[in-house]
Design a protein around this motif. Structure first.
Motif, PDB file in Angstrom:
ATOM      1  N   ALA A  18     -25.394 186.502  11.569  1.00  0.00           N
ATOM      2  CA  ALA A  18     -25.594 187.601  12.522  1.00  0.00           C
ATOM      3  C   ALA A  18     -25.776 188.924  11.783  1.00  0.00           C
ATOM      4  N   ASN A  19     -24.953 189.145  10.761  1.00  0.00           N
ATOM      5  CA  ASN A  19     -25.041 190.359   9.953  1.00  0.00           C
ATOM      6  C   ASN A  19     -26.402 190.455   9.260  1.00  0.00           C
ATOM      7  N   PHE A  20     -26.833 189.360   8.653  1.00  0.00           N
ATOM      8  CA  PHE A  20     -28.113 189.324   7.938  1.00  0.00           C
ATOM      9  C   PHE A  20     -29.281 189.594   8.885  1.00  0.00           C
ATOM     10  N   LEU A  21     -29.230 189.011  10.076  1.00  0.00           N
ATOM     11  CA  LEU A  21     -30.329 189.169  11.032  1.00  0.00           C
ATOM     12  C   LEU A  21     -30.430 190.583  11.593  1.00  0.00           C
ATOM     13  N   VAL A  22     -29.305 191.283  11.670  1.00  0.00           N
ATOM     14  CA  VAL A  22     -29.360 192.690  12.089  1.00  0.00           C
ATOM     15  C   VAL A  22     -30.194 193.482  11.089  1.00  0.00           C
ATOM     16  N   TYR A  23     -29.944 193.257   9.791  1.00  0.00           N
ATOM     17  CA  TYR A  23     -30.731 193.930   8.758  1.00  0.00           C
ATOM     18  C   TYR A  23     -32.205 193.529   8.839  1.00  0.00           C
ATOM     19  N   VAL A  24     -32.456 192.248   9.069  1.00  0.00           N
ATOM     20  CA  VAL A  24     -33.834 191.759   9.181  1.00  0.00           C
ATOM     21  C   VAL A  24     -34.544 192.433  10.350  1.00  0.00           C
ATOM     22  N   ASP A  25     -33.901 192.422  11.517  1.00  0.00           N
ATOM     23  CA  ASP A  25     -34.527 192.952  12.732  1.00  0.00           C
ATOM     24  C   ASP A  25     -34.747 194.461  12.653  1.00  0.00           C
ATOM     25  N   GLU A  26     -33.912 195.144  11.892  1.00  0.00           N
ATOM     26  CA  GLU A  26     -34.076 196.590  11.721  1.00  0.00           C
ATOM     27  C   GLU A  26     -35.170 196.944  10.719  1.00  0.00           C
TER      28      GLU A  26
ATOM     29  N   MET B 255     -34.155 202.426  -8.019  1.00  0.00           N
ATOM     30  CA  MET B 255     -32.751 202.000  -7.945  1.00  0.00           C
ATOM     31  C   MET B 255     -31.900 202.929  -7.090  1.00  0.00           C
ATOM     32  N   GLY B 256     -32.524 203.448  -6.035  1.00  0.00           N
ATOM     33  CA  GLY B 256     -31.759 204.230  -5.060  1.00  0.00           C
ATOM     34  C   GLY B 256     -31.089 203.289  -4.083  1.00  0.00           C
ATOM     35  N   LYS B 257     -29.783 203.417  -3.931  1.00  0.00           N
ATOM     36  CA  LYS B 257     -29.030 202.499  -3.070  1.00  0.00           C
ATOM     37  C   LYS B 257     -29.170 202.888  -1.609  1.00  0.00           C
ATOM     38  N   LYS B 258     -29.445 201.909  -0.756  1.00  0.00           N
ATOM     39  CA  LYS B 258     -29.610 202.165   0.665  1.00  0.00           C
ATOM     40  C   LYS B 258     -28.258 202.147   1.381  1.00  0.00           C
ATOM     41  N   PRO B 259     -28.071 203.025   2.363  1.00  0.00           N
ATOM     42  CA  PRO B 259     -26.831 202.985   3.152  1.00  0.00           C
ATOM     43  C   PRO B 259     -26.798 201.722   4.006  1.00  0.00           C
ATOM     44  N   THR B 260     -25.627 201.143   4.156  1.00  0.00           N
ATOM     45  CA  THR B 260     -25.508 199.853   4.845  1.00  0.00           C
ATOM     46  C   THR B 260     -24.554 199.906   6.030  1.00  0.00           C
ATOM     47  N   ARG B 261     -24.520 198.808   6.768  1.00  0.00           N
ATOM     48  CA  ARG B 261     -23.550 198.629   7.838  1.00  0.00           C
ATOM     49  C   ARG B 261     -22.183 198.351   7.217  1.00  0.00           C
ATOM     50  N   PHE B 262     -21.190 198.145   8.084  1.00  0.00           N
ATOM     51  CA  PHE B 262     -19.862 197.804   7.606  1.00  0.00           C
ATOM     52  C   PHE B 262     -19.862 196.385   7.027  1.00  0.00           C
ATOM     53  N   PRO B 263     -18.931 196.083   6.138  1.00  0.00           N
ATOM     54  CA  PRO B 263     -18.871 194.746   5.516  1.00  0.00           C
ATOM     55  C   PRO B 263     -18.634 193.644   6.536  1.00  0.00           C
TER      56      PRO B 263
ATOM     57  N   ASP C 113     -40.850 195.462 -14.264  1.00  0.00           N
ATOM     58  CA  ASP C 113     -41.809 195.807 -13.218  1.00  0.00           C
ATOM     59  C   ASP C 113     -41.200 195.428 -11.882  1.00  0.00           C
ATOM     60  N   ASP C 114     -41.225 196.369 -10.949  1.00  0.00           N
ATOM     61  CA  ASP C 114     -40.560 196.148  -9.661  1.00  0.00           C
ATOM     62  C   ASP C 114     -41.018 194.867  -8.976  1.00  0.00           C
ATOM     63  N   VAL C 115     -40.046 194.082  -8.527  1.00  0.00           N
ATOM     64  CA  VAL C 115     -40.315 192.944  -7.643  1.00  0.00           C
ATOM     65  C   VAL C 115     -39.835 193.382  -6.269  1.00  0.00           C
ATOM     66  N   VAL C 116     -40.783 193.642  -5.379  1.00  0.00           N
ATOM     67  CA  VAL C 116     -40.476 194.299  -4.106  1.00  0.00           C
ATOM     68  C   VAL C 116     -40.498 193.307  -2.942  1.00  0.00           C
ATOM     69  N   ILE C 117     -39.484 193.420  -2.079  1.00  0.00           N
ATOM     70  CA  ILE C 117     -39.502 192.703  -0.805  1.00  0.00           C
ATOM     71  C   ILE C 117     -40.332 193.567   0.152  1.00  0.00           C
ATOM     72  N   LEU C 118     -41.524 193.104   0.463  1.00  0.00           N
ATOM     73  CA  LEU C 118     -42.406 193.872   1.341  1.00  0.00           C
ATOM     74  C   LEU C 118     -41.934 193.823   2.784  1.00  0.00           C
ATOM     75  N   SER C 119     -41.433 192.663   3.197  1.00  0.00           N
ATOM     76  CA  SER C 119     -40.917 192.522   4.554  1.00  0.00           C
ATOM     77  C   SER C 119     -40.055 191.277   4.654  1.00  0.00           C
ATOM     78  N   ALA C 120     -39.173 191.277   5.644  1.00  0.00           N
ATOM     79  CA  ALA C 120     -38.366 190.097   5.981  1.00  0.00           C
ATOM     80  C   ALA C 120     -38.348 190.007   7.493  1.00  0.00           C
ATOM     81  N   LYS C 121     -38.947 188.951   8.037  1.00  0.00           N
ATOM     82  CA  LYS C 121     -39.074 188.826   9.489  1.00  0.00           C
ATOM     83  C   LYS C 121     -38.693 187.420   9.941  1.00  0.00           C
ATOM     84  N   ARG C 122     -38.150 187.363  11.142  1.00  0.00           N
ATOM     85  CA  ARG C 122     -37.894 186.051  11.730  1.00  0.00           C
ATOM     86  C   ARG C 122     -39.221 185.311  11.892  1.00  0.00           C
ATOM     87  N   LYS C 123     -39.219 184.026  11.646  1.00  0.00           N
ATOM     88  CA  LYS C 123     -40.431 183.245  11.778  1.00  0.00           C
ATOM     89  C   LYS C 123     -40.921 183.296  13.222  1.00  0.00           C
ATOM     90  N   GLY C 124     -42.186 183.637  13.391  1.00  0.00           N
ATOM     91  CA  GLY C 124     -42.758 183.740  14.732  1.00  0.00           C
ATOM     92  C   GLY C 124     -42.761 185.143  15.280  1.00  0.00           C
TER      93      GLY C 124
END
Length: 378
Positions: free
Chosen positions: A62-70, A96-104, A187-198
């Motif tokens: 559930a935590n991971f999917l909140v990040y994905v959906d956002e 290497m700028g750290k992104k602010p996150t939700r609670f643990p 050389d940066d390895v970038v996550i361009l996107s993370a989306k639920r399948k479909g």
């Protein structure tokens, strides 16, 4: 054996057989209908698919999917690459700028899933319950990372089902040291996107209908700045859902234009809420809201500290440098009394079903049940 007794035995046999058949069929149907949660991760080196396991790791998924959906993971880095160990990402942007996150999220490493090759797990600090957004993919069987002998490990919540060859490519990239961070790809390895399948992105957004997904207030409530679009959050320190919603709505508020006036206040309709609301307004009166707000939330919801009266709260505030006399003066001040009365009046006008809830422009009330979830509220 008489006929009636034989008939009775046959009926019992048929009934028993029917029960067994029905139970077996129900089990098969449940299995076939169980939802498969898949996430497609696009990177600068190719894409791979994660199959998540909400049955074994419900809170983590559930935590991971909140990040994905956002869209949190979009344009983040795989910032840690160690051959024959792990590929880790989901927490840093370019530079290497750290992104602010939700609670643990609570550690779920005792779920029976193992840190074997292709398994995806949550990264964390030495504190077992410190995982937020960062995850890693195992390059080999890392059984030392598993839960054992009642000692928390690293929570496995899914696996790579397609594209493990992409992970193998990432594993082979040259690395360097960047500041205090080791094993960072040159050389940066970038996550361009993370989306639920479909998912189709913007096209996937449903139409929200008045009365079904949100409430139109019978009597609009005056906003504090009529030149802007007001967004007010009602919360309570005693509400775990509010605690989960806190980082989501704060991050959302940062992304809004200057014509949006976002603010929040503690809802009051019982004795406990009144005590915590007084603490909130006391912090405002002492100009330490930013300093005390999150720690107070965490103490009440996560640590479940006993904060049941003025004395308990005075001790808590003292821990953050507030003199107890200054606390008592503010806590019992006319200004705080006035704020409490205003909070109660707003609750009467908004007529909330619970917390957290959002009021837009004094006209529209949004709650997670009608909207379909916390992300949908936003």
């Amino acid at each position: 054996m008489n006929f009636k007794r034989l008939q009775f035995i046959i009926l019992i046999a048929l009934f028993t057989q029917g029960v067994f058949v029905t139970a077996a069929h129900a089990k098969d149907t449940s299995y076939k209908n169980s939802p498969s949660v898949e996430v497609i991760v696009e990177t600068t080196m190719g894409s791979f698919t994660l199959e998540l396991n909400p049955e074994k790791a419900p809170k983590t998924v559930a935590n991971f999917l909140v990040y994905v959906d956002e869209g949190f993971y979009n344009n983040t880095l795989f910032h840690r690459v160690i051959p024959r160990f792990v590929v880790q990402g989901g927490g840093f942007e370019k530079g290497m700028g750290k992104k602010p996150t939700r609670f643990p999220v609570k550690n779920e490493s005792d779920n029976g899933l193992k840190n074997i090759r292709s398994a995806v797990s949550m990264a964390r600090t030495n504190n077992p319950n410190s995982a937020t957004s960062q995850f890693f993919i195992n390059d080999r069987h890392n059984l030392s990372l598993d839960y054992r002998d009642n000692k928390p490990g690293y929570t496995v919540f899914g696996k790579v089902t397609e594209g493990m060859d992409i992970i193998d490519k990432i594993i082979r990239v040259p690395t360097t040291t960047s500041g205090s961070h080791k094993n960072v790809p040159k050389d940066d390895v970038v996550i361009l996107s993370a989306k639920r399948k479909g998912s189709t992105g913007a096209q996937d957004k449903k139409r929200f209908i008045a009365g079904e997904h949100y409430v139109v207030l019978d009597k609009p409530v005056a906003t504090r700045d009529s030149s802007k679009i007001e967004v007010v959050e009602m919360f309570s320190y005693a509400c775990s859902h509010c605690y989960e919603f806190e980082p989501l709505i704060k991050e959302w508020s940062k992304q809004q234009a200057n014509d949006v006036d976002f603010w929040y206040f503690p809802a009051v309709w019982n004795k406990t809420m009144k005590l915590f609301a007084r603490a909130f307004y006391t912090a405002q009166e002492l100009n330490i809201t930013e300093k005390i707000h999150l720690p107070l939330f965490t103490a009440i919801v996560i640590e479940q500290k006993r904060l049941s009266n003025e004395s308990d709260l005075a001790d808590f505030f003292a821990h953050y440098g507030v003199d107890k006399k200054d606390f008592a003066k503010a806590f019992n001040s006319t200004a705080v009394d006035s704020q409490l009365k205003q909070a109660k009046a707003r609750v009467r006008s908004y007529k909330p079903a619970g917390v957290p809830e959002i009021i837009v422009n004094g006209k529209y009330r949004i709650d997670r049940m009608r909207a379909g979830g916390q992300t949908e509220m936003l």
